[in-house]
Design a protein around this motif. Structure first.
Motif, PDB file in Angstrom:
ATOM      1  N   GLU A 144     -48.260  48.544  12.587  1.00 15.33           N
ATOM      2  CA  GLU A 144     -49.736  47.636  12.557  1.00 15.33           C
ATOM      3  C   GLU A 144     -50.707  48.194  14.129  1.00 15.33           C
ATOM      4  N   GLY A 145     -50.399  49.862  14.906  1.00 16.11           N
ATOM      5  CA  GLY A 145     -50.408  50.187  15.712  1.00 16.11           C
ATOM      6  C   GLY A 145     -49.434  49.507  16.994  1.00 16.11           C
ATOM      7  N   PRO A 146     -49.889  49.775  17.678  1.00 16.58           N
ATOM      8  CA  PRO A 146     -48.270  50.475  18.703  1.00 16.58           C
ATOM      9  C   PRO A 146     -48.625  48.639  19.752  1.00 16.58           C
ATOM     10  N   SER A 147     -46.907  48.741  20.155  1.00 19.43           N
ATOM     11  CA  SER A 147     -46.587  47.090  20.177  1.00 19.43           C
ATOM     12  C   SER A 147     -46.939  46.816  21.808  1.00 19.43           C
ATOM     13  N   GLY A 148     -48.470  47.258  22.052  1.00 21.82           N
ATOM     14  CA  GLY A 148     -49.173  47.026  23.506  1.00 21.82           C
ATOM     15  C   GLY A 148     -48.543  48.047  24.302  1.00 21.82           C
ATOM     16  N   GLY A 149     -48.014  47.372  26.237  1.00 24.29           N
ATOM     17  CA  GLY A 149     -48.203  48.520  26.681  1.00 24.29           C
ATOM     18  C   GLY A 149     -48.984  49.729  26.972  1.00 24.29           C
ATOM     19  N   HIS A 150     -49.006  50.406  28.294  1.00 19.17           N
ATOM     20  CA  HIS A 150     -49.749  52.193  28.120  1.00 19.17           C
ATOM     21  C   HIS A 150     -51.033  52.071  26.768  1.00 19.17           C
ATOM     22  N   TRP A 151     -49.773  52.574  25.548  1.00 18.96           N
ATOM     23  CA  TRP A 151     -50.518  53.601  25.157  1.00 18.96           C
ATOM     24  C   TRP A 151     -51.027  51.983  23.745  1.00 18.96           C
ATOM     25  N   ALA A 152     -50.982  50.956  24.199  1.00 21.26           N
ATOM     26  CA  ALA A 152     -52.037  49.911  22.689  1.00 21.26           C
ATOM     27  C   ALA A 152     -53.515  50.728  23.228  1.00 21.26           C
ATOM     28  N   GLY A 153     -53.732  51.209  22.332  1.00 18.23           N
ATOM     29  CA  GLY A 153     -55.558  51.572  21.888  1.00 18.23           C
ATOM     30  C   GLY A 153     -55.234  52.813  20.979  1.00 18.23           C
ATOM     31  N   TYR A 154     -53.842  53.017  20.900  1.00 21.51           N
ATOM     32  CA  TYR A 154     -53.763  54.549  20.364  1.00 21.51           C
ATOM     33  C   TYR A 154     -53.483  53.892  18.722  1.00 21.51           C
ATOM     34  N   CYS A 155     -54.436  54.890  17.214  1.00 21.93           N
ATOM     35  CA  CYS A 155     -54.360  54.169  16.073  1.00 21.93           C
ATOM     36  C   CYS A 155     -54.067  56.065  15.605  1.00 21.93           C
ATOM     37  N   HIS A 156     -53.151  56.355  15.552  1.00 22.21           N
ATOM     38  CA  HIS A 156     -53.136  57.860  15.268  1.00 22.21           C
ATOM     39  C   HIS A 156     -52.177  58.573  14.321  1.00 22.21           C
ATOM     40  N   GLN A 157     -52.301  59.733  14.195  1.00 24.58           N
ATOM     41  CA  GLN A 157     -51.520  59.630  13.087  1.00 24.58           C
ATOM     42  C   GLN A 157     -49.640  59.602  12.930  1.00 24.58           C
ATOM     43  N   ARG A 158     -49.591  59.462  14.196  1.00 27.46           N
ATOM     44  CA  ARG A 158     -48.040  58.435  13.886  1.00 27.46           C
ATOM     45  C   ARG A 158     -47.952  57.240  13.047  1.00 27.46           C
ATOM     46  N   VAL A 159     -49.053  56.264  13.740  1.00 28.83           N
ATOM     47  CA  VAL A 159     -48.894  55.279  12.956  1.00 28.83           C
ATOM     48  C   VAL A 159     -49.382  55.355  11.570  1.00 28.83           C
ATOM     49  N   SER A 160     -50.468  56.349  10.765  1.00 28.53           N
ATOM     50  CA  SER A 160     -50.725  56.530   9.470  1.00 28.53           C
ATOM     51  C   SER A 160     -49.388  56.983   9.043  1.00 28.53           C
ATOM     52  N   ALA A 161     -48.536  57.638   9.239  1.00 35.53           N
ATOM     53  CA  ALA A 161     -47.079  58.279   9.137  1.00 35.53           C
ATOM     54  C   ALA A 161     -46.728  57.187   8.843  1.00 35.53           C
ATOM     55  N   LEU A 162     -46.314  56.051   9.570  1.00 33.33           N
ATOM     56  CA  LEU A 162     -45.367  54.657   9.228  1.00 33.33           C
ATOM     57  C   LEU A 162     -45.416  54.415   8.149  1.00 33.33           C
ATOM     58  N   ARG A 163     -47.208  54.238   8.380  1.00 35.85           N
ATOM     59  CA  ARG A 163     -47.639  53.380   6.476  1.00 35.85           C
ATOM     60  C   ARG A 163     -47.162  54.539   5.337  1.00 35.85           C
ATOM     61  N   ARG A 164     -48.029  55.232   5.007  1.00 37.96           N
ATOM     62  CA  ARG A 164     -48.076  56.125   4.401  1.00 37.96           C
ATOM     63  C   ARG A 164     -46.186  56.611   3.553  1.00 37.96           C
ATOM     64  N   ARG A 165     -44.974  56.673   4.657  1.00 39.92           N
ATOM     65  CA  ARG A 165     -43.708  56.420   4.137  1.00 39.92           C
ATOM     66  C   ARG A 165     -43.019  55.370   4.236  1.00 39.92           C
ATOM     67  N   GLY A 166     -43.712  54.090   4.263  1.00 38.91           N
ATOM     68  CA  GLY A 166     -43.166  52.968   4.343  1.00 38.91           C
ATOM     69  C   GLY A 166     -41.761  52.045   5.546  1.00 38.91           C
ATOM     70  N   ARG A 167     -42.547  52.954   6.163  1.00 42.09           N
ATOM     71  CA  ARG A 167     -41.467  52.619   7.706  1.00 42.09           C
ATOM     72  C   ARG A 167     -41.840  51.277   8.304  1.00 42.09           C
TER      73      ARG A 167
END
Length: 387
Positions: A107-130
């Motif tokens: 759903e995106g970074p879980s808060g903290g310093h990096w909350a606002g990033y929605c990039h390749q890593r998050v897309s990969a989680l969704r694409r690979r069922g993680r």
């Protein structure tokens, strides 16, 4: 997860990495150990290649998807797709921060310093069922080396702050293990590398030639050996000094490496002194002879020295049965002696001069006892590598 369980997981990770003998084993131990320790379903270890501006995946462990190879050759991602890596390194850590891990979810970074990033890593989680992942920077010798990544499937508990803290500890243990493996690789490299030219040394040739002849015996693979002496080295040393002589050897080593690259998988080596060789497994004898001829032509163009004397022996030529590395080496060495005696500008090839050729007779005759003070050209089998 209790403290005792996590302590055992750290110890197991450290032990697994200490037992690793190769970089691949080390990477795999780090990924699998971290995956188990964090109750993940998947883990990856990546290295930051600064010169290429990318994160290159070294190993994928655990439950992989169809597009994830265990040891991928070309799986890499531009660093600009992971802004937290460079921003963390150049802003937070450089400013006195710690290389702490962080958590991201589908759903995106879980808060903290990096909350606002929605990039390749998050897309990969969704694409690979993680459902979520924890990312821990790996720091080696005071610099960012790469990252440790552990994921859980959709529906599993999301990583929390304590998991991220634990991942930071695991990354530190992994870094220590990677450093140990790198030191071991450096020892191996030094043991099998000629210090002057950077080519393989005699020990490496002995080992590889034994393996090649065994492969020839089992499946008929063509094994070829090119042995050559740099002509005129003594004259250069005597008249212009050993520093210039070393330069001649280095330049010829570069030519040898270049020519060896024309034959896939060929080992280029300095045997010692003015003696060099190419060891080829697979390419046809005619291809090896063609490259040896090119080697002679290029060596003749060197400003220093007087070219090379080059001998070739290949199981692809009519040289009789080759059951040992020693016999193939003697054939190539004898051909090289013939080339030197004749001041040949081209390679002399064992088995191609006729049945009465002295090269063939030498290979089949009993070993000759060396005269006093004569160099011994073949020492036999070398010392195997550590481990």
């Amino acid at each position: 997860m209790g403290e005792d369980v996590r302590l055992r997981a750290v110890v197991e990770l450290a032990q697994a990495m200490a037992a690793a003998q190769t970089p691949r084993e080390s990477w795999q131990a780090a990924a699998l150990g971290a995956c188990r320790a964090l109750s993940g379903s998947f883990a990856a270890l990546s290295v930051w290649e600064r010169d290429l501006g990318q994160l290159r995946v070294l190993v994928n462990a655990g439950e992989r998807t169809e597009d994830e190879e265990e040891f991928p050759e070309r799986e890499a991602y531009p660093v600009h797709q992971f802004p937290e890596i460079t921003e963390f390194l150049h802003e937070r850590w450089a400013g006195g921060g710690e290389p702490n891990a962080w958590v991201e979810t589908a759903e995106g970074p879980s808060g903290g310093h990096w909350a606002g990033y929605c990039h390749q890593r998050v897309s990969a989680l969704r694409r690979r069922g993680r459902g979520c992942c924890v990312v821990a920077p790996i720091v080696l010798h005071g610099r960012a080396w790469g990252e440790l990544y552990v994921a859980r499937p959709v529906g599993a508990p999301v990583f929390g702050r304590s998991d991220a803290d634990f991942a930071t500890v695991l990354a530190a243990v992994a870094a220590a293990g990677i450093a140990q493996t790198e030191r071991l690789e450096e020892v191996r490299r030094l043991a099998f590398t000629d210090a002057l030219t950077g080519l393989a040394n005699r020990r490496a040739v002995d080992l590889r030639l034994d393996e090649a002849v065994e492969r020839h015996r089992l499946d008929g693979a063509v094994v070829s050996l090119v042995v050559c002496d740099v002509n005129g080295l003594k004259r250069v040393n005597d008249t212009r000094g050993h520093a210039i002589g070393d330069r001649l050897l280095e330049r010829f080593g570069s030519i040898l490496s270049l020519c060896g690259a024309m034959l896939p998988g060929t080992l280029a080596a300095r045997l010692g002194g003015d003696e060099f060789c190419l060891l080829s497994v697979g390419p046809a004898a005619d291809e090896v002879v063609r490259v040896a001829d090119e080697l002679c032509l290029r060596a003749a163009e060197l400003e220093l020295g007087d070219g090379v004397a080059c001998g070739v022996a290949s199981t692809g030529d009519p040289i009789g049965p080759v059951h040992s590395a020693r016999r193939l080496f003697r054939l190539a060495d004898a051909a090289q002696y013939r080339a030197k005696a004749a001041r040949a500008q081209k390679p002399v090839v064992a088995g191609r001069e006729g049945s009465d050729d002295p090269v063939v007779r030498l290979a089949d005759s009993p070993p000759r006892v060396a005269e006093p003070g004569e160099r011994r050209r073949f020492r036999g089998r070398g010392t195997p590598p550590p481990g």
